[in-house]
Design a protein around this motif. Structure first.
Motif, PDB file in Angstrom:
ATOM      1  N   SER A 125       0.811  -1.210   0.000  1.00  0.00           N
ATOM      2  CA  SER A 125       0.000   0.000   0.000  1.00  0.00           C
ATOM      3  C   SER A 125       0.843   1.258   0.000  1.00  0.00           C
ATOM      4  O   SER A 125       0.411   2.305  -0.461  1.00  0.00           O
ATOM      5  N   VAL A 242      -7.833  -1.461   4.411  1.00  0.00           N
ATOM      6  CA  VAL A 242      -6.688  -0.588   4.136  1.00  0.00           C
ATOM      7  C   VAL A 242      -5.604  -1.402   3.449  1.00  0.00           C
ATOM      8  O   VAL A 242      -5.199  -2.443   3.966  1.00  0.00           O
ATOM      9  N   PRO A 243      -5.129  -0.967   2.267  1.00  0.00           N
ATOM     10  CA  PRO A 243      -5.421   0.267   1.530  1.00  0.00           C
ATOM     11  C   PRO A 243      -6.401   0.086   0.387  1.00  0.00           C
ATOM     12  O   PRO A 243      -6.502   0.965  -0.461  1.00  0.00           O
ATOM     13  N   ASP A 247      -7.692   4.808   3.429  1.00  0.00           N
ATOM     14  CA  ASP A 247      -6.318   5.073   3.855  1.00  0.00           C
ATOM     15  C   ASP A 247      -6.096   4.677   5.306  1.00  0.00           C
ATOM     16  O   ASP A 247      -4.980   4.361   5.702  1.00  0.00           O
ATOM     17  N   TRP A 248      -7.160   4.701   6.098  1.00  0.00           N
ATOM     18  CA  TRP A 248      -7.047   4.323   7.504  1.00  0.00           C
ATOM     19  C   TRP A 248      -8.394   3.828   8.004  1.00  0.00           C
ATOM     20  O   TRP A 248      -9.434   4.056   7.375  1.00  0.00           O
ATOM     21  N   GLN A 268      -2.403   2.919   6.347  1.00  0.00           N
ATOM     22  CA  GLN A 268      -1.596   2.360   5.269  1.00  0.00           C
ATOM     23  C   GLN A 268      -0.099   2.596   5.487  1.00  0.00           C
ATOM     24  O   GLN A 268       0.730   1.871   4.942  1.00  0.00           O
ATOM     25  N   ARG A 332     -10.502   8.508   3.640  1.00  0.00           N
ATOM     26  CA  ARG A 332      -9.614   8.568   2.474  1.00  0.00           C
ATOM     27  C   ARG A 332      -9.196  10.010   2.265  1.00  0.00           C
ATOM     28  O   ARG A 332     -10.033  10.923   2.206  1.00  0.00           O
TER      29      ARG A 332
END
Length: 647
Positions: A125, A242-243, A247-248, A268, A332
């Motif tokens: 990622s 993720v990813p 993003d988290w 990530q 994101r």
């Protein structure tokens, strides 16, 4: 490419008249094989150099390093993807027209149906290369050519490394074309080992979801199946999202009273996890009561991302069976809002997470209840018998759940010690109920000073009376239900009668049992103990003598709780110094491997005979190891072993 190869029987470098130098060895299919292969290749090159072979002039440090890297990748691939014994052959080929002299490395495994893995490796990622998946790319870069040869029961992957300067000593002249090619192998291998990071973009979310949504959800369902730890479910959820889709991610799980705790945080970039955790702990999402699993836009945690930018964040309630079990929040960066295709897919994913969390909690509750019950059913401590070393193994079926096997060692009246090993019909909670009745009865009867045969007679009567009471209770319930139905009560008594049929009554409560009394003998008469023992339908107890001979201790009799008019008899013998008494349940003797059972052909007696000279603890460990090794499948019944050894 296909290649004809030959094998030599020696495990040392050899040079036969008219034959090229060769060396071969066999390696186990375990993680130690690659290291052994590297050492073997270096030893072969050193041996050939010491013999002064013409090709050894080209055995430079660079060449040796290439050979070691190649054999490491070949053997690792065979161990990981085949898992069988690995055969390694390295031999020298003389220079031919158009081909320089070369070292050929051949690695064979015994799983030819497994194809050689050569898939292109995907980036992580964060744009970094993966830790695996580049082995055959390295082989192609470092060798002149390579290929695979298939035979019956054998697959061989080989690689040919040209030996530069093999025909004579190296000179200071300008390097040849082949030398230039050799120099290029170094940068190429470095590029394979450390690829240039590439940024992963999500410009085609809709295309990816249309193609990969079903496989993504199927993968999630497979991973969640069988996970009995709610925190592990939360961790898997974060790593799946993720990813690929975010993003988290952060997951809160709700405990008693609806109090939420932050279970897992995933980013990530691993270096950003702790900072993200600090942010979401300060500002947990607050979702309205109307949120029932759909996406709810929430503020971005903190001021900007860890890289100084913000984006879109949403939260979902984890709902299972109409009850909230937690909250999932994800985001994101660089987006004003989450795409609808992404939120819809995550909503399906969240439902699977919620069901998995609820299942893990239910399993945990059941295990907790069962373990509490098991602690109540089994003795907290067994009595110590003077002059007797004892050892016990008890393993209920099904990850420590209470079962039908039970044991006990207690002090009896007037210098006697009583021991028992029993097995209730069936296993699981139903058998545990009967165990909860029998063990207290046994303790009470033993402390009354009843003889072994008399005690079993009384226990048999108690079991039959209890079974009769259960049948009468079922009959009264059926009669009451029928009367309620005749009186016009809809459905009668719930759960009692369906379609006019009386439900199946309780099963017969019978069990097998070993029960004995020990009286230690004085040391001046030789020590040991006098044992009075009875076997009620149980696997026969065995006596191991110090010389390794094994014999049954007593004869078997009828099961308890089956026949009313029966008189149990006991047998008395002396357990002499060094003798060992082994008592087991049928989880040992009936352990299956295909159509065979562990005790077929007196298998238990043979295993006990191999334990001569061992301590009591050593015997139970040895027997259990043989029980496990007898079949590759997990134990499918409760198992208990009790060993008493006269000192």
């Amino acid at each position: 490419m296909q290649r004809e190869t030959t094998y030599r029987s020696t495990h040392l470098p050899v040079t036969l008249p008219g034959a090229p130098p060769a060396a071969c060895t066999s390696l186990p299919g375990n993680p130690l094989a690659p290291g052994a292969a590297r050492r073997f290749v270096r030893a072969a090159l050193a041996e050939w150099t010491g013999l002064g072979l013409p090709a050894a002039a080209g055995f430079t440090d660079w060449f040796a390093d290439d050979a070691v890297v190649l054999v490491n990748e070949l053997v690792t691939n065979a161990v990981v993807h085949a898992g069988t014994t690995v055969e390694l052959v390295c031999h020298l080929e003389e220079a031919r027209e158009g081909d320089p002299a070369a070292l050929v490395l051949e690695v064979s495994d015994h799983h030819p149906t497994r194809v050689v893995r050569n898939e292109p490796a995907a980036l992580k990622s964060d744009g970094r290369g993966p830790e695996s998946g580049r082995g055959l790319h390295l082989i192609a870069a470092l060798s002149e050519r390579w290929g695979v040869t298939y035979r019956a029961g054998l697959k061989t992957v080989w690689a040919r490394i040209p030996i530069e300067g093999a025909s004579g000593p190296a000179t200071s002249a300008a390097p040849s074309d082949s030398a230039d090619q050799a120099l290029q192998r170094g940068p190429r291998s470095v590029e394979i080992l450390a690829p240039v990071p590439r940024r992963i973009t999500r410009e085609h979310d809709a295309d990816w979801i249309n193609r990969g949504a079903l496989s993504f959800l199927a993968e999630a369902s497979d991973l969640f199946t069988g996970q009995f730890d709610e925190d592990m479910v939360a961790a898997l959820a974060g790593q799946l999202l993720v990813p690929r889709l975010a993003d988290w991610c952060a997951v809160w799980l709700e405990g008693e009273g609806g109090v939420a705790r932050l279970s897992r945080v995933w980013h990530q970039r691993e270096s950003s996890i702790e900072e993200l955790r600090a942010r979401v702990e300060k500002e947990p999402p607050r979702l309205p009561d109307s949120a029932r699993g759909g996406p709810v836009p929430v503020p971005w945690p903190g001021e900007g991302d860890v890289d100084g930018c913000d984006g879109a964040a949403v939260a979902y309630r984890l709902i299972a069976g109409g009850r909230g079990v937690g909250t999932m929040m994800l985001g994101r960066a660089g987006l004003p809002r989450m795409p609808d295709e992404v939120t819809a897919l995550i909503e399906d994913f969240v439902r699977r997470v919620a069901v998995a969390v609820a299942a893990a909690r239910q399993y945990t509750q059941q295990v907790t209840i069962s373990r509490v019950l098991q602690r109540a059913l089994l003795p907290g401590r067994m009595a110590d018998i003077p002059g007797i070393e004892k050892a016990l193994v008890y393993q209920p079926r099904g990850q420590g759940l209470a079962g039908g096997d039970f044991y006990d060692v207690i002090a009896g009246p007037e210098g006697t010690w009583c021991f028992t090993l029993g097995d209730v019909q069936g296993n699981g909670p139903e058998a545990a109920v009967v165990t909860g009745l029998v063990r207290p009865w046994l303790r009470l009867l033993a402390r009354e000073g009843r003889g072994v045969g008399e005690l079993l007679d009384r226990l048999n009567r108690l079991l039959l009376d209890d079974a009769l009471e259960a049948v009468e209770a079922a009959a009264r319930l059926a009669a009451a239900t029928a009367a309620a139905s005749d009186a016009g009560i809809p459905g009668g008594l719930p759960g009692a009668v369906v379609g006019g049929t009386v439900p199946e009554g309780p099963q017969s409560r019978f069990l097998s049992l070993l029960y004995g009394e020990l009286v230690p003998l004085p040391a001046e008469t030789g020590g040991g103990a006098r044992c009075t023992l009875a076997c009620a339908g149980h696997p026969l107890p065995l006596i191991l003598r110090p010389d390794g001979s094994v014999r049954p201790a007593v004869a078997s009799q009828v099961l308890l709780g089956v026949v009313e008019d029966v008189a149990f008899e006991s047998e008395t013998f002396v357990l002499e110094t060094g003798d060992t008494l082994l008592c087991v349940t049928d989880g040992v003797t009936e352990r299956r491997s295909g159509r065979r059972m562990f005790d077929d052909g007196d298998g238990l007696a043979a295993a006990l005979g191999r334990c001569a000279g061992l301590s009591a603890q050593g015997i139970v460990e040895r027997i259990m190891r043989e029980v496990y090794d007898f079949s590759p499948v997990p134990l499918d019944d409760d198992v208990a072993l009790l060993v008493l050894q006269a000192q």
